[in-house]
Write a protein that holds these residues in place. Structure first.
Motif, PDB file in Angstrom:
ATOM      1  N   VAL A 202       8.639   6.082  -3.106  1.00 47.10           N
ATOM      2  CA  VAL A 202       9.073   5.152  -2.077  1.00 47.10           C
ATOM      3  C   VAL A 202      10.017   4.147  -2.726  1.00 47.10           C
ATOM      4  O   VAL A 202       9.807   3.724  -3.860  1.00 47.10           O
ATOM      5  N   ASP A 203      11.095   3.836  -2.014  1.00 44.70           N
ATOM      6  CA  ASP A 203      12.028   2.797  -2.424  1.00 44.70           C
ATOM      7  C   ASP A 203      11.860   1.639  -1.457  1.00 44.70           C
ATOM      8  O   ASP A 203      12.111   1.784  -0.253  1.00 44.70           O
ATOM      9  N   LEU A 204      11.399   0.497  -1.968  1.00 42.45           N
ATOM     10  CA  LEU A 204      11.200  -0.710  -1.167  1.00 42.45           C
ATOM     11  C   LEU A 204      12.455  -1.553  -1.277  1.00 42.45           C
ATOM     12  O   LEU A 204      12.851  -1.942  -2.380  1.00 42.45           O
ATOM     13  N   VAL A 205      13.101  -1.836  -0.154  1.00 44.42           N
ATOM     14  CA  VAL A 205      14.381  -2.541  -0.132  1.00 44.42           C
ATOM     15  C   VAL A 205      14.226  -3.824   0.676  1.00 44.42           C
ATOM     16  O   VAL A 205      13.834  -3.785   1.846  1.00 44.42           O
ATOM     17  N   ASN A 206      14.541  -4.959   0.051  1.00 46.08           N
ATOM     18  CA  ASN A 206      14.475  -6.228   0.773  1.00 46.08           C
ATOM     19  C   ASN A 206      15.750  -6.394   1.583  1.00 46.08           C
ATOM     20  O   ASN A 206      16.822  -6.622   1.043  1.00 46.08           O
ATOM     21  N   GLY A 207      15.618  -6.285   2.894  1.00 43.40           N
ATOM     22  CA  GLY A 207      16.753  -6.420   3.791  1.00 43.40           C
ATOM     23  C   GLY A 207      16.930  -7.824   4.341  1.00 43.40           C
ATOM     24  O   GLY A 207      17.826  -8.079   5.134  1.00 43.40           O
TER      25      GLY A 207
ATOM     26  N   ASP B 136      17.625  -6.327  -3.061  1.00 51.36           N
ATOM     27  CA  ASP B 136      16.999  -5.758  -4.265  1.00 51.36           C
ATOM     28  C   ASP B 136      16.115  -4.575  -3.878  1.00 51.36           C
ATOM     29  O   ASP B 136      15.608  -4.497  -2.764  1.00 51.36           O
ATOM     30  N   VAL B 137      15.913  -3.652  -4.839  1.00 49.70           N
ATOM     31  CA  VAL B 137      15.164  -2.421  -4.589  1.00 49.70           C
ATOM     32  C   VAL B 137      14.106  -2.226  -5.676  1.00 49.70           C
ATOM     33  O   VAL B 137      14.393  -2.413  -6.862  1.00 49.70           O
ATOM     34  N   LEU B 138      12.906  -1.809  -5.266  1.00 51.45           N
ATOM     35  CA  LEU B 138      11.842  -1.428  -6.185  1.00 51.45           C
ATOM     36  C   LEU B 138      11.453   0.008  -5.873  1.00 51.45           C
ATOM     37  O   LEU B 138      11.075   0.321  -4.747  1.00 51.45           O
ATOM     38  N   GLY B 139      11.603   0.911  -6.865  1.00 50.94           N
ATOM     39  CA  GLY B 139      11.266   2.321  -6.697  1.00 50.94           C
ATOM     40  C   GLY B 139       9.919   2.622  -7.328  1.00 50.94           C
ATOM     41  O   GLY B 139       9.670   2.247  -8.474  1.00 50.94           O
ATOM     42  N   LEU B 140       9.039   3.283  -6.574  1.00 52.78           N
ATOM     43  CA  LEU B 140       7.685   3.598  -7.034  1.00 52.78           C
ATOM     44  C   LEU B 140       7.380   5.076  -6.856  1.00 52.78           C
ATOM     45  O   LEU B 140       7.954   5.739  -5.995  1.00 52.78           O
ATOM     46  N   ARG B 141       6.452   5.595  -7.686  1.00 55.03           N
ATOM     47  CA  ARG B 141       5.963   6.976  -7.558  1.00 55.03           C
ATOM     48  C   ARG B 141       4.439   6.928  -7.583  1.00 55.03           C
ATOM     49  O   ARG B 141       3.845   6.234  -8.395  1.00 55.03           O
ATOM     50  N   CYS B 142       3.820   7.726  -6.700  1.00 52.91           N
ATOM     51  CA  CYS B 142       2.367   7.824  -6.653  1.00 52.91           C
ATOM     52  C   CYS B 142       1.885   8.814  -7.709  1.00 52.91           C
ATOM     53  O   CYS B 142       2.367   9.940  -7.773  1.00 52.91           O
ATOM     54  N   ASP B 143       0.907   8.382  -8.531  1.00 53.40           N
ATOM     55  CA  ASP B 143       0.335   9.290  -9.529  1.00 53.40           C
ATOM     56  C   ASP B 143      -1.007   9.870  -9.075  1.00 53.40           C
ATOM     57  O   ASP B 143      -1.712  10.493  -9.845  1.00 53.40           O
ATOM     58  N   GLY B 144      -1.326   9.691  -7.813  1.00 50.02           N
ATOM     59  CA  GLY B 144      -2.591  10.164  -7.259  1.00 50.02           C
ATOM     60  C   GLY B 144      -3.590   9.040  -7.063  1.00 50.02           C
ATOM     61  O   GLY B 144      -4.544   9.171  -6.306  1.00 50.02           O
ATOM     62  N   THR B 145      -3.375   7.928  -7.737  1.00 41.53           N
ATOM     63  CA  THR B 145      -4.219   6.742  -7.612  1.00 41.53           C
ATOM     64  C   THR B 145      -3.391   5.471  -7.520  1.00 41.53           C
ATOM     65  O   THR B 145      -3.669   4.594  -6.722  1.00 41.53           O
TER      66      THR B 145
ATOM     67  N   ILE C 201      -0.288  -1.933  -2.043  1.00 43.74           N
ATOM     68  CA  ILE C 201       0.494  -1.025  -1.212  1.00 43.74           C
ATOM     69  C   ILE C 201      -0.386   0.185  -0.962  1.00 43.74           C
ATOM     70  O   ILE C 201      -0.852   0.826  -1.905  1.00 43.74           O
ATOM     71  N   ALA C 202      -0.652   0.493   0.292  1.00 45.91           N
ATOM     72  CA  ALA C 202      -1.513   1.616   0.659  1.00 45.91           C
ATOM     73  C   ALA C 202      -0.728   2.921   0.610  1.00 45.91           C
ATOM     74  O   ALA C 202       0.483   2.931   0.414  1.00 45.91           O
ATOM     75  N   GLY C 203      -1.425   4.023   0.800  1.00 44.51           N
ATOM     76  CA  GLY C 203      -0.776   5.316   0.961  1.00 44.51           C
ATOM     77  C   GLY C 203      -0.702   6.178  -0.278  1.00 44.51           C
ATOM     78  O   GLY C 203      -0.161   7.273  -0.236  1.00 44.51           O
TER      79      GLY C 203
ATOM     80  N   MET D 212       0.479  -3.532   2.742  1.00 47.47           N
ATOM     81  CA  MET D 212       1.487  -2.799   3.478  1.00 47.47           C
ATOM     82  C   MET D 212       1.324  -1.307   3.237  1.00 47.47           C
ATOM     83  O   MET D 212       0.827  -0.896   2.190  1.00 47.47           O
ATOM     84  N   THR D 213       1.754  -0.520   4.190  1.00 54.46           N
ATOM     85  CA  THR D 213       1.731   0.940   4.084  1.00 54.46           C
ATOM     86  C   THR D 213       3.136   1.467   4.340  1.00 54.46           C
ATOM     87  O   THR D 213       3.663   1.307   5.438  1.00 54.46           O
ATOM     88  N   PRO D 214       3.781   2.068   3.342  1.00 57.94           N
ATOM     89  CA  PRO D 214       5.126   2.609   3.548  1.00 57.94           C
ATOM     90  C   PRO D 214       5.133   3.686   4.631  1.00 57.94           C
ATOM     91  O   PRO D 214       4.215   4.493   4.722  1.00 57.94           O
ATOM     92  N   ALA D 215       6.190   3.699   5.429  1.00 54.00           N
ATOM     93  CA  ALA D 215       6.322   4.679   6.512  1.00 54.00           C
ATOM     94  C   ALA D 215       7.227   5.835   6.124  1.00 54.00           C
ATOM     95  O   ALA D 215       7.499   6.699   6.938  1.00 54.00           O
ATOM     96  N   GLY D 216       7.705   5.868   4.908  1.00 48.82           N
ATOM     97  CA  GLY D 216       8.581   6.938   4.450  1.00 48.82           C
ATOM     98  C   GLY D 216       9.069   6.641   3.054  1.00 48.82           C
ATOM     99  O   GLY D 216       8.655   5.661   2.437  1.00 48.82           O
ATOM    100  N   SER D 217       9.981   7.461   2.552  1.00 47.78           N
ATOM    101  CA  SER D 217      10.454   7.272   1.184  1.00 47.78           C
ATOM    102  C   SER D 217      11.449   6.123   1.058  1.00 47.78           C
ATOM    103  O   SER D 217      11.683   5.622  -0.032  1.00 47.78           O
TER     104      SER D 217
END
Length: 82
Positions: free
Chosen positions: A33-38, A63-72, A21-23, A1-6
């Motif tokens: 990005v905050d991934l929210v299961n709707g 439920d919500v999973l919050g992630l941060r990109c570290d460049g890799t 997760i791409a991007g 999957m590729t997130p389309a926003g935060s």
């Protein structure tokens, strides 16, 4: 999957899992990005590859999973079981 926003709402027609997760690349260091299961089905993110989690994250409804990109990698910031 590729997130389309935060804020990325997710749904699935059945229980599913992913370890990718791409991007996240050098140009996106620091992005979050905050991934929210709707939906009502469980979506599981596996702690492997470029997903650096505190363990596999199974997201049930709301439920919500919050992630941060570290460049890799996408690194877990938080997980909220709602």
């Amino acid at each position: 999957m590729t997130p389309a926003g935060s804020y990325q709402p997710l749904t699935s027609a059945s229980n599913v899992g992913t370890s990718s997760i791409a991007g996240c690349a050098a140009g996106t260091t620091g992005e979050t990005v905050d991934l929210v299961n709707g939906g009502s089905n469980t979506i599981t993110f596996t702690d492997t590859g470029t997903l650096k989690l505190s363990g596999n994250a199974a997201l049930g409804a709301t439920d919500v999973l919050g992630l941060r990109c570290d460049g890799t990698n996408w690194v877990q910031r938080f997980k909220s079981d709602n």
